[in-house]
Design a protein around this motif. Structure first.
Motif, PDB file in Angstrom:
ATOM      1  N   GLY A 326       7.294 -78.997 -46.384  1.00 46.25           N
ATOM      2  CA  GLY A 326       7.780 -80.272 -45.477  1.00 46.25           C
ATOM      3  C   GLY A 326       9.278 -80.388 -45.606  1.00 46.25           C
ATOM      4  O   GLY A 326       9.618 -81.111 -44.572  1.00 46.25           O
ATOM      5  N   ASN A 330       8.806 -78.606 -39.209  1.00 50.22           N
ATOM      6  CA  ASN A 330       7.945 -79.586 -38.663  1.00 50.22           C
ATOM      7  C   ASN A 330       6.604 -78.839 -38.210  1.00 50.22           C
ATOM      8  O   ASN A 330       6.737 -78.384 -37.076  1.00 50.22           O
ATOM      9  N   SER A 334       2.930 -81.555 -41.464  1.00 49.10           N
ATOM     10  CA  SER A 334       3.729 -82.645 -41.410  1.00 49.10           C
ATOM     11  C   SER A 334       3.432 -83.925 -40.878  1.00 49.10           C
ATOM     12  O   SER A 334       3.883 -84.819 -41.176  1.00 49.10           O
TER      13      SER A 334
END
Length: 430
Positions: A326, A330, A334
């Motif tokens: 994370g 993205n 996420s």
């Protein structure tokens, strides 16, 4: 040896994620097809299960197909498996029903788990199961594309995380050295045949943007009359603009003098700090011509993403060889359901300083989708049948599953397609 828990756990996690994506849907949502290039959610669930069943049929001589009448509807483009239903009318089919497809999905899940827990695997069987897993990863992403087209903000995902605020950053160009570069996958895990063989290419020195082109930058192209001036467009692109009435990226509309977008995050004013999304190759190319720049080739893109000039090594991801987290990018896990502002993932930057090369938006390159020199097909009727009239995209999107992406991954779409989560970054000669 018996199947390892890793591949069983990977398969279980895969199927759980697919079910998580469709969890918010009502029964009526499963059958909707809003455009010829969109497939109903029901079809995606059935198709990925159908392909796993075809794999079972090949690797288990005693396997019996659940229901042969499903095949024509669920077959996408595999001529070796018989006829296919017309893609543009998948939403017109009521049988098999949504309930039948859901039961079918659960049934095939259990059959694969039982198989993996009871049989001895050899390399060829494991390769087939891995292909089925990665095929479903692709359909998880396609399903997200389709759900945005079908439902937009009415889709209420099971998990939805808040996007963090980030400090404003400015676009800049980075200098990349020329010379010999080894293009293609160099790791030891799964990859598609089209990522191989790794081979040498020569690159002149060039410049490439540190960030994808933003929505704010793209607005300048629109407001300057970019969609009204044929000089910026390829001939086929200009025809697409006029035929389809394009005036901005897909899902954009103007209201009260401001550009808005209606996507998973709902009707909202376009955030100028986000990477521009939902642009076709034609639009990306036209922007570059307007800006007196160009799209990078896929080799230029990959070198900027993977090459460490200081250490003279190539990595699988821009940040190194560690799997995405994370903090890096993205991606689907996420659960942001849209592109993040540029500068959101400094820990995911490449050795040269290119940001967000993994996740957020797929990035168009100028490269034709063809086989690398020495290419040998590893999967019949899977990739190489598309070696015409397509362009290569790199990097993944906010809907790409974490375990399916790497910097060498070659996605491909036709030049006019834009319902996918696609953007681009610019390059320059030196």
């Amino acid at each position: 040896m018996l199947a390892t828990y890793s591949i069983v756990d990977k398969f279980k996690s895969l199927r759980a994620t697919t079910l998580q994506i469709v969890y918010p849907l009502e029964k009526d949502d499963y059958t909707v097809q809003t455009a010829p290039y969109v497939s109903p959610p029901k079809w995606h669930l059935g198709h990925v299960s159908w392909l796993f069943e075809k794999i079972l049929e090949q690797i288990d001589k005693d396997y019996k197909i659940h229901d042969a009448t499903f095949s024509k509807y669920l077959n996408s483009y595999y001529n070796k498996f018989g006829e296919q239903h017309d893609k543009a009318s998948r939403g017109a089919v009521s049988r098999p029903t949504t309930q039948q497809i859901q039961r079918y999905y659960d049934l095939i899940t259990q059959k694969i788990i039982t198989f993996l827990n009871t049989v001895h695997l050899d390399a060829s069987i494991e390769k087939m199961i891995e292909l089925g897993i990665h095929h479903e990863y692709q359909h998880q992403e396609l399903l997200v594309y389709d759900l945005q087209h079908i439902l937009a903000e009415k889709y209420n995902p099971k998990i939805k995380n808040r996007r963090d605020d980030v400090l404003s950053v400015k676009q800049k160009q980075l200098h990349i050295d020329g010379g010999i570069y080894n293009l293609g996958y160099s790791g030891k895990e799964f990859c598609y045949d089209i990522e191989l063989p790794e081979h040498k290419v020569y690159l002149n020195e060039y410049k490439i943007d540190a960030f994808p082109v933003t929505a704010g930058q793209y607005m300048e192209f629109i407001e300057s009359g970019g969609y009204d001036d044929h000089r910026y467009w390829l001939s086929d692109g200009w025809n697409a603009v006029r035929k389809n009435g394009w005036i901005a990226p897909m899902y954009w509309y103007k209201q009260d003098g401001k550009w808005h977008i209606n996507d998973f995050l709902g009707p909202r004013i376009v955030d100028p700090s986000e990477p521009v999304c939902h642009v076709s190759y034609y639009e990306a190319d036209a922007y570059c011509k307007w800006a007196q720049r160009r799209l990078p080739t896929e080799a230029e893109w990959e070198k900027a993403a993977c090459w460490n000039e200081e250490r003279q090594i190539k990595t699988v991801f821009p940040w190194g060889n560690d799997s995405p987290s994370g903090n890096h990018a993205n991606l689907l896990e996420s659960y942001l359901w849209g592109p993040s502002k540029i500068g959101s993932f400094p820990q995911g930057a490449s050795h040269y300083g290119c940001h967000q090369m993994i996740g957020d938006v797929w990035e168009w390159t100028s490269s034709e989708f063809v086989g690398y020199p020495g290419f040998k097909s590893g999967f019949s009727e899977y990739n190489d049948k598309w070696f015409t009239n397509q362009k290569v995209l790199r990097g993944g999107s906010f809907a790409t599953p974490r375990d399916s992406i790497r910097a060498s991954y070659r996605n491909f779409f036709r030049l006019d397609e834009r319902w996918l989560f696609s953007g681009f970054r610019c390059a320059d000669d030196v």
